[in-house]
Motif scaffolding. Sequence first.
Motif, PDB file in Angstrom:
ATOM      1  N   LYS A   4       1.054  -1.294  -0.337  1.00  0.00           N
ATOM      2  CA  LYS A   4      -0.526   0.138  -0.026  1.00  0.00           C
ATOM      3  C   LYS A   4       0.914   1.507   0.294  1.00  0.00           C
ATOM      4  CE  LYS A   4      -3.758  -1.956   0.397  1.00  0.00           C
ATOM      5  NZ  LYS A   4      -5.441  -1.466  -0.458  1.00  0.00           N
ATOM      6  N   CYS A   5       2.730   0.882   0.316  1.00  0.00           N
ATOM      7  CA  CYS A   5       3.219   2.587   0.845  1.00  0.00           C
ATOM      8  C   CYS A   5       3.986   2.142  -0.070  1.00  0.00           C
ATOM      9  CB  CYS A   5       2.433   3.158   2.658  1.00  0.00           C
ATOM     10  SG  CYS A   5       4.464   1.577   3.159  1.00  0.00           S
ATOM     11  N   GLU A   6       4.480   1.187  -0.380  1.00  0.00           N
ATOM     12  CA  GLU A   6       5.969   1.050  -1.147  1.00  0.00           C
ATOM     13  C   GLU A   6       5.474   1.495  -3.005  1.00  0.00           C
ATOM     14  OE1 GLU A   6       9.395   0.440   0.041  1.00  0.00           O
ATOM     15  OE2 GLU A   6       8.341   1.165   1.802  1.00  0.00           O
ATOM     16  N   PRO A   7       6.409   2.232  -3.232  1.00  0.00           N
ATOM     17  CA  PRO A   7       6.045   2.278  -5.013  1.00  0.00           C
ATOM     18  C   PRO A   7       6.623   1.494  -5.891  1.00  0.00           C
ATOM     19  CG  PRO A   7       7.803   4.426  -4.088  1.00  0.00           C
ATOM     20  CD  PRO A   7       7.427   3.286  -2.969  1.00  0.00           C
ATOM     21  N   ASP A   8       7.295   0.360  -4.826  1.00  0.00           N
ATOM     22  CA  ASP A   8       8.574  -0.618  -5.976  1.00  0.00           C
ATOM     23  C   ASP A   8       7.743  -2.098  -4.347  1.00  0.00           C
ATOM     24  OD1 ASP A   8       9.842  -2.779  -6.235  1.00  0.00           O
ATOM     25  OD2 ASP A   8      11.933  -1.190  -6.078  1.00  0.00           O
ATOM     26  N   ASN A   9       7.759  -2.858  -4.799  1.00  0.00           N
ATOM     27  CA  ASN A   9       6.390  -3.905  -4.668  1.00  0.00           C
ATOM     28  C   ASN A   9       7.966  -5.372  -3.908  1.00  0.00           C
ATOM     29  OD1 ASN A   9       4.551  -2.991  -5.308  1.00  0.00           O
ATOM     30  ND2 ASN A   9       3.946  -4.796  -7.236  1.00  0.00           N
ATOM     31  N   LYS A  10       8.985  -5.025  -4.298  1.00  0.00           N
ATOM     32  CA  LYS A  10       9.726  -5.942  -3.801  1.00  0.00           C
ATOM     33  C   LYS A  10      10.158  -6.021  -2.784  1.00  0.00           C
ATOM     34  CE  LYS A  10      12.688  -4.700  -7.908  1.00  0.00           C
ATOM     35  NZ  LYS A  10      14.754  -3.651  -8.387  1.00  0.00           N
ATOM     36  N   SER A  11      10.341  -5.167  -1.918  1.00  0.00           N
ATOM     37  CA  SER A  11      10.019  -5.132  -0.529  1.00  0.00           C
ATOM     38  C   SER A  11       9.409  -6.333  -0.240  1.00  0.00           C
ATOM     39  CB  SER A  11       9.664  -3.998   0.711  1.00  0.00           C
ATOM     40  OG  SER A  11      10.799  -3.076   0.223  1.00  0.00           O
ATOM     41  N   ALA A  12       7.576  -5.978  -0.625  1.00  0.00           N
ATOM     42  CA  ALA A  12       6.507  -6.878  -0.198  1.00  0.00           C
ATOM     43  C   ALA A  12       7.106  -8.183  -0.683  1.00  0.00           C
ATOM     44  CB  ALA A  12       4.700  -5.956  -0.880  1.00  0.00           C
ATOM     45  N   GLN A  13       7.266  -8.504  -1.684  1.00  0.00           N
ATOM     46  CA  GLN A  13       8.261 -10.280  -2.223  1.00  0.00           C
ATOM     47  C   GLN A  13       8.494 -10.553  -1.107  1.00  0.00           C
ATOM     48  OE1 GLN A  13       8.016 -10.300  -6.572  1.00  0.00           O
ATOM     49  NE2 GLN A  13       9.290 -12.356  -6.419  1.00  0.00           N
ATOM     50  N   VAL A  14       9.505  -9.349  -1.142  1.00  0.00           N
ATOM     51  CA  VAL A  14      11.205 -10.591  -0.303  1.00  0.00           C
ATOM     52  C   VAL A  14      10.225 -10.565   0.997  1.00  0.00           C
ATOM     53  CG1 VAL A  14      12.796  -9.732   1.368  1.00  0.00           C
ATOM     54  CG2 VAL A  14      12.955  -8.580  -1.133  1.00  0.00           C
ATOM     55  N   VAL A  15       9.645 -10.382   1.768  1.00  0.00           N
ATOM     56  CA  VAL A  15       8.898 -10.478   2.999  1.00  0.00           C
ATOM     57  C   VAL A  15       7.363 -11.915   2.647  1.00  0.00           C
ATOM     58  CG1 VAL A  15       6.431  -9.521   5.160  1.00  0.00           C
ATOM     59  CG2 VAL A  15       8.252  -8.349   4.211  1.00  0.00           C
ATOM     60  N   LEU A  16       6.812 -11.395   1.429  1.00  0.00           N
ATOM     61  CA  LEU A  16       6.358 -12.673   1.452  1.00  0.00           C
ATOM     62  C   LEU A  16       7.187 -14.173   1.152  1.00  0.00           C
ATOM     63  CD1 LEU A  16       3.879 -11.749  -0.784  1.00  0.00           C
ATOM     64  CD2 LEU A  16       2.793 -12.323   0.817  1.00  0.00           C
ATOM     65  N   ASP A  17       8.062 -14.024   0.277  1.00  0.00           N
ATOM     66  CA  ASP A  17       9.263 -15.400   0.487  1.00  0.00           C
ATOM     67  C   ASP A  17       9.514 -15.253   1.473  1.00  0.00           C
ATOM     68  OD1 ASP A  17       9.417 -15.040  -2.453  1.00  0.00           O
ATOM     69  OD2 ASP A  17      10.716 -13.476  -3.111  1.00  0.00           O
ATOM     70  N   ASP A  18       9.744 -14.560   2.131  1.00  0.00           N
ATOM     71  CA  ASP A  18      10.498 -14.986   3.573  1.00  0.00           C
ATOM     72  C   ASP A  18       8.946 -16.452   4.337  1.00  0.00           C
ATOM     73  OD1 ASP A  18      11.981 -15.741   5.645  1.00  0.00           O
ATOM     74  OD2 ASP A  18      11.693 -13.694   6.418  1.00  0.00           O
ATOM     75  N   ALA A  19       8.266 -15.809   4.194  1.00  0.00           N
ATOM     76  CA  ALA A  19       7.166 -16.019   5.420  1.00  0.00           C
ATOM     77  C   ALA A  19       6.502 -17.252   4.282  1.00  0.00           C
ATOM     78  CB  ALA A  19       5.823 -14.921   4.617  1.00  0.00           C
TER      79      ALA A  19
END
Length: 407
Positions: A367-382
């Motif tokens: 919702k708040c990051e223009p780049d989705n890479k951070s979200a993908q890293v968190v999801l990959d970790d989960a």
Amino acid sequence: FVNAALRETDIRAVLQSQHVLYTSKPLEIEGKSDDELTELADKLNRKIQYENEMSFRHFMDYYNQAVELLDKAYDRIEMHQRVLLCNTIGAWGMYVLDTEKPKKYLSFAISTIESLDEKEQPCGLLSKCYCNLALLIAREGDYKNAIKYAKKDLEYKCRINENPRLYAGSLGHYALYQKECDPFSAVQTYIEVIKLKYNNIVNADELRYERDEDVSVKIMKRKLMASWAVSVFDLGLLAKDLSFYQLADDFIKLANEYRFEIVDKVSKDYNASCNAEAEMDALLHREQDIKGYLRAVEGRINMNHKLSTTIYHSWYVCALFFYGYGNYDEAKHYMRKFYKDFYFQGDVIDIRQEIRAKLLEARILLKCEPDNKSAQVVLDDAVAIIKKAYSEDSYWLVEHYTLYGSI
């Protein structure tokens, strides 16, 4: 340096004499006969049973002495006392960091008892060993093997026609392990547990343990009602994880009607109930007094250190609340507080809560990051955590894979 070291030695002696600094006494085994060692095992087995007002320091002293006795003189202790002590160590293994010794001695006790003719087996002890071993294995995240030993526990209890209170308790443990691997089957198991515990309340006067002989029927029913409410609460939590939010809310509220009357308000159970209701308010987008909730959480931090393990869930609830209202900076703030308490409390990691938190963090980042890479890293970790803890095709992957579609 020598003078400083000497002064430090003197200070240690003073602190020990004032009971400020404690060093456990070594166990005296050398020169004892087999009968004396058996008598010592019996004495430790009785002392290690935790009682009110016993300090944890003294409990750990007895526990460590019992482990030392088995390490050094296992074969010299009479068989019955030996397996009793093995099971006691296994039962209290949940409260120590190193579970290898408790698992080892529970396995020894099980193999010893299973080698006996059924008529010679100590009544009910094999079942207790299975139950305690399942609890220890589940603590390490090996739910499939925990289920295996829990089944053995239940089968043995059926065979000896065990007290229905004990059977219901073991079936409740089985449901806890089952929900990690097969959550939809666990729903039916929880329903069965709840029915059994309700029948136990009705038949309270007939289901006393020896220690309950002088307990009134009213207090007996209150105890059994508390146990029933725990299972209703657990079913509500499972319904929440399966995204049946309204059903979860109904179960949690029903359980809390009784839990709020029965449990100590300065306890983990009470605070877990408060957190669960607040989480349901956030999930169902109900009006919530978040400032009042925060005051209660912050007051809890200073009230009792034993409640610290409920704090991280409180921060998660706050993050969920602010995410629901679109305040993503505040949501990220409380996610940071969640991780700080979650990873540094020293408890066994709650994998399901860790997965929930990472899923929420990924949603906030999307919702708040223009780049989705951070979200993908968190999801990959989960996803990696789920696959390692459960399996490649675990049901708990569904929500995470669905969220990948937003990236």
